[in-house]
Scaffold this motif. Structure first.
Motif, PDB file in Angstrom:
ATOM      1  N   GLU A  75      -1.695   6.690 -11.530  1.00  0.00           N
ATOM      2  CA  GLU A  75      -1.856   5.536 -10.577  1.00  0.00           C
ATOM      3  C   GLU A  75      -0.507   5.308  -9.639  1.00  0.00           C
ATOM      4  O   GLU A  75      -0.705   4.636  -8.594  1.00  0.00           O
ATOM      5  CB  GLU A  75      -2.417   4.331 -11.020  1.00  0.00           C
ATOM      6  N   LEU A  78      -1.091   6.970  -6.416  1.00  0.00           N
ATOM      7  CA  LEU A  78      -2.116   6.538  -5.540  1.00  0.00           C
ATOM      8  C   LEU A  78      -2.219   5.199  -4.543  1.00  0.00           C
ATOM      9  O   LEU A  78      -1.390   4.735  -4.848  1.00  0.00           O
ATOM     10  CB  LEU A  78      -3.472   6.279  -6.531  1.00  0.00           C
ATOM     11  N   ASN A  82      -4.372  -0.427  -6.842  1.00  0.00           N
ATOM     12  CA  ASN A  82      -5.208   0.545  -7.378  1.00  0.00           C
ATOM     13  C   ASN A  82      -6.641   0.139  -7.779  1.00  0.00           C
ATOM     14  O   ASN A  82      -6.937  -1.098  -8.196  1.00  0.00           O
ATOM     15  CB  ASN A  82      -4.482   1.085  -8.635  1.00  0.00           C
ATOM     16  N   TYR A  83      -7.605   0.847  -7.670  1.00  0.00           N
ATOM     17  CA  TYR A  83      -9.064   0.345  -7.959  1.00  0.00           C
ATOM     18  C   TYR A  83      -9.705   1.408  -9.125  1.00  0.00           C
ATOM     19  O   TYR A  83      -9.336   2.639  -8.932  1.00  0.00           O
ATOM     20  CB  TYR A  83      -9.926   0.254  -7.026  1.00  0.00           C
ATOM     21  N   ASP A  86     -11.447   4.745  -8.008  1.00  0.00           N
ATOM     22  CA  ASP A  86     -10.698   5.593  -7.137  1.00  0.00           C
ATOM     23  C   ASP A  86      -9.855   6.490  -8.239  1.00  0.00           C
ATOM     24  O   ASP A  86      -9.791   7.585  -7.948  1.00  0.00           O
ATOM     25  CB  ASP A  86      -9.799   5.114  -6.132  1.00  0.00           C
ATOM     26  N   THR A  87      -9.517   6.116  -9.135  1.00  0.00           N
ATOM     27  CA  THR A  87      -8.511   6.565 -10.053  1.00  0.00           C
ATOM     28  C   THR A  87      -9.540   7.544 -10.995  1.00  0.00           C
ATOM     29  O   THR A  87      -9.200   8.615 -11.273  1.00  0.00           O
ATOM     30  CB  THR A  87      -7.983   5.586 -11.123  1.00  0.00           C
ATOM     31  N   TYR A  90     -10.422  10.599  -8.850  1.00  0.00           N
ATOM     32  CA  TYR A  90      -9.082  11.246  -8.554  1.00  0.00           C
ATOM     33  C   TYR A  90      -8.920  12.052  -9.974  1.00  0.00           C
ATOM     34  O   TYR A  90      -8.624  13.444  -9.920  1.00  0.00           O
ATOM     35  CB  TYR A  90      -8.055  10.493  -8.273  1.00  0.00           C
ATOM     36  N   LYS A 116     -14.755  -3.084  -7.675  1.00  0.00           N
ATOM     37  CA  LYS A 116     -15.208  -2.249  -6.485  1.00  0.00           C
ATOM     38  C   LYS A 116     -16.115  -1.242  -7.141  1.00  0.00           C
ATOM     39  O   LYS A 116     -15.685  -0.567  -8.093  1.00  0.00           O
ATOM     40  CB  LYS A 116     -13.797  -1.650  -5.833  1.00  0.00           C
TER      41      LYS A 116
END
Length: 192
Positions: A75, A78, A82-83, A86-87, A90, A116
């Motif tokens: 992270e 990124l 950070n959410y 999304d991590t 990825y 999220k």
């Protein structure tokens, strides 16, 4: 390989984190647990955090002797904040041969619906939940969900905030930290 992702600020990492992670990796179908050091949790104030690399170094020191536990700095590069969703996306793209799952405390499950794209997480990933608050189960809107696996791990009442406050108050909390982490924190004069 099946990887459990244990997200946190680890400010600092303590024996409670290691006990929970080790229990989950030993008593589940996961092969490894990655401690994902989070630069900035959208629900936490950033001012209380040590810098990213000091926290990552402490996770390295804490997990060094455990083959199934590893630090992860994914992270750091990124977009911020950070959410988790999304991590996860990825990581799945970067390591397509691995299967990722999320690890969280039971208290976080209660507010998971505020995360999220939490629906995307539950659609695509398993979530391993360990008990956190008390021996009484926390009721959530996710009870009985097929992607949520409750782990009967030891209940840890130890927290990083308690450790920080105790150090600031001059208390000896050395037994609550892995030895290498305590040595590093003491040398660096953290949280005093």
């Amino acid at each position: 390989m099946k990887i459990g992702l244990y997200f946190g600020s680890f400010n600092p990492i303590h024996v409670g984190h290691l006990i929970i992670a080790n229990h989950i990796v030993e008593y589940s179908n996961l092969d490894k647990i990655w401690f994902v050091v989070t630069p900035h949790n959208p629900f936490k104030e950033k001012k209380t955090l040590l810098n990213n690399y000091d926290r990552l170094e402490m996770v390295h020191l804490a997990t060094h002797d455990y083959e199934k536990l590893e630090p992860c700095d994914i992270e750091f590069n990124l977009p911020q904040p950070n959410y988790t969703v999304d991590t996860l996306i990825y990581l799945q793209e970067k390591y397509p041969a691995n299967t990722f799952s999320l690890i969280m405390g039971e208290d976080n499950l209660k507010s998971f619906h505020k995360w999220k794209n939490h629906e995307v997480i539950l659609e695509n990933y398993f979530v391993y939940v360990y008990p956190r608050i008390s021996e009484n189960k926390i009721e959530t809107r996710f009870d009985g969900h097929k992607k949520i696996i409750h782990i009967d791990a030891p209940i840890m009442q130890l927290s990083s905030s308690f450790i920080r406050k105790s150090i600031a108050a001059g208390k000896n909390i050395e037994p609550m930290l892995p030895a290498h982490v305590w040595k590093y924190m003491d040398e660096m004069n953290f949280y005093r």
